[in-house]
Write a protein that holds these residues in place. Sequence first.
Motif, mmCIF file in Angstrom:
data_model
loop_
_atom_site.group_PDB
_atom_site.id
_atom_site.type_symbol
_atom_site.label_atom_id
_atom_site.label_comp_id
_atom_site.label_asym_id
_atom_site.label_seq_id
_atom_site.Cartn_x
_atom_site.Cartn_y
_atom_site.Cartn_z
ATOM 1 N N LEU A 1 -1.961 -20.230 13.619
ATOM 2 C CA LEU A 1 -1.059 -21.165 12.961
ATOM 3 C C LEU A 1 0.042 -20.325 12.324
ATOM 4 C CD1 LEU A 1 -0.153 -23.881 11.793
ATOM 5 C CD2 LEU A 1 -1.768 -23.506 9.905
ATOM 6 N N LEU B 1 -0.028 -22.076 0.480
ATOM 7 C CA LEU B 1 -0.567 -22.131 1.845
ATOM 8 C C LEU B 1 -1.566 -21.015 2.081
ATOM 9 C CD1 LEU B 1 2.773 -22.941 3.682
ATOM 10 C CD2 LEU B 1 0.818 -24.490 3.402
ATOM 11 N N LEU C 1 1.957 -32.825 9.859
ATOM 12 C CA LEU C 1 1.295 -32.101 10.943
ATOM 13 C C LEU C 1 0.354 -32.976 11.748
ATOM 14 C CD1 LEU C 1 0.395 -28.809 9.025
ATOM 15 C CD2 LEU C 1 2.488 -29.389 10.260
ATOM 16 N N SER D 1 0.307 -36.932 7.076
ATOM 17 C CA SER D 1 0.693 -35.526 7.100
ATOM 18 C C SER D 1 1.764 -35.281 8.152
ATOM 19 C CB SER D 1 -0.525 -34.645 7.404
ATOM 20 O OG SER D 1 -0.130 -33.307 7.660
ATOM 21 N N ILE E 1 3.557 -20.347 10.183
ATOM 22 C CA ILE E 1 4.417 -21.153 9.319
ATOM 23 C C ILE E 1 5.586 -20.284 8.865
ATOM 24 C CG2 ILE E 1 4.554 -22.537 7.215
ATOM 25 C CD1 ILE E 1 1.518 -22.922 7.414
ATOM 26 N N LEU F 1 -1.907 -29.944 15.542
ATOM 27 C CA LEU F 1 -2.506 -28.629 15.377
ATOM 28 C C LEU F 1 -3.672 -28.485 16.335
ATOM 29 C CD1 LEU F 1 -2.550 -28.284 11.492
ATOM 30 C CD2 LEU F 1 -0.965 -27.268 13.098
ATOM 31 N N LEU G 1 -5.186 -27.259 6.061
ATOM 32 C CA LEU G 1 -4.435 -26.958 7.271
ATOM 33 C C LEU G 1 -5.341 -26.997 8.488
ATOM 34 C CD1 LEU G 1 -2.241 -24.103 5.818
ATOM 35 C CD2 LEU G 1 -1.469 -26.351 6.531
ATOM 36 N N ALA H 1 -4.079 -17.725 10.318
ATOM 37 C CA ALA H 1 -2.744 -18.245 9.996
ATOM 38 C C ALA H 1 -1.839 -17.083 9.608
ATOM 39 C CB ALA H 1 -2.821 -19.257 8.854
ATOM 40 N N GLN I 1 -5.810 -33.860 10.472
ATOM 41 C CA GLN I 1 -4.870 -34.102 9.388
ATOM 42 C C GLN I 1 -4.808 -35.587 9.024
ATOM 43 O OE1 GLN I 1 -2.405 -31.853 7.711
ATOM 44 N NE2 GLN I 1 -4.077 -30.488 8.326
ATOM 45 N N VAL J 1 -5.505 -21.642 3.170
ATOM 46 C CA VAL J 1 -6.135 -21.085 4.377
ATOM 47 C C VAL J 1 -7.362 -20.264 4.001
ATOM 48 C CG1 VAL J 1 -5.816 -19.519 6.328
ATOM 49 C CG2 VAL J 1 -3.983 -21.095 5.679
ATOM 50 N N LEU K 1 1.514 -32.771 3.444
ATOM 51 C CA LEU K 1 0.198 -32.670 4.069
ATOM 52 C C LEU K 1 -0.672 -33.897 3.803
ATOM 53 C CD1 LEU K 1 -0.575 -28.889 3.452
ATOM 54 C CD2 LEU K 1 0.244 -29.994 5.543
#
Length: 328
Positions: free
Chosen positions: A214, A139, A55, A53, A216, A63, A45, A109, A49, A143, A321
């Motif tokens: 971040l 996730l 993102l 992805s 989510i 990001l 993350l 995150a 990326q 992280v 991702l």
Amino acid sequence: MAFFPNRRPAEPAAASAMPGVADTRVHVDLTHLRGLEGHAKALSLLPRQPASSVLSGRHGSRLRGRGLDFLELRGYLPSDDVRNIDWRVTARTGEPHVRVFTEERDRPALIVVDQRMSMFFGSQHAMKSVTAAEAAALLAFAVLAQQDRVGGVVMTDSQVEEFRPARSRAGVMHFLQALAAANQALHADAAAPAPTSLDRVLESVARLARRDHLIIVLSDFDVIGPHSDSLLSALCQHNDVVLAPVTDPLAEQLPHDLSQVVSDGRQQALLNTANEQVRGELNGVSQARREQLLDWQRRFGLSIAPLSASEDAVLQLHRLLGVTRGRR
């Protein structure tokens, strides 16, 4: 709303069929969520990326990079980026100088997981609540592996439980333990109170993630509140926000011949999609929800990472991702 399918369900996995072993397609426990850690190693993350992805910036906001700390001022080298030239020092000394920065290691995150009764629904692979819980665990471990702080919010119909971001394995375990408990509390015969509004959840998020986080959100986005729009807009101004709508194929596009009993825990009714008006109204609810998310994406620059309860959560996150087969 609970769902009672008349159709014969898919055969359970061998482990789930053993006496005394819970079916992890319906409920998850801490042991199951901890077992996903190995699958999180391929996930990243970080701001950089893969092109594939979700993102990467092609479908939403890029990001943000971690912050930069000033390290030193030194003479210019041919390989240096001219944008880092300190023109004041250069003018004063007569020699080009550049400012050198080092990337901060901390980029917290916050993972928000919906475990309300509306998530206790599934027609194929698993319940939406299970897909969201598994994705949250994956996730969180990803992280933590990149040495960033990670926290969470567990949303149920009765409460919103907060876990402040920390660079701690014990903190992740506390978050996953609460998540597993909320997941196991979901039952078709449980009386469901008025569902928690998205407003209340976003207010909790705003307290925990003021800037440079971040965020989510794994949810079906049922019960969008009157202030959800403004709360989400404020969060997106200073944070990276990723909305991960968790859906089920049956709820997204109802068949023409479905006859099922549905219940809110207190009353039940027969749902007959052969009725064109009933089918149209129900499909309209799903369509309106999708349009709301896309509107937020266009206006606020957030990212959308859709998940389906019809497929394994690990495979979906790898695909979203941009994890290649070799990396996986």
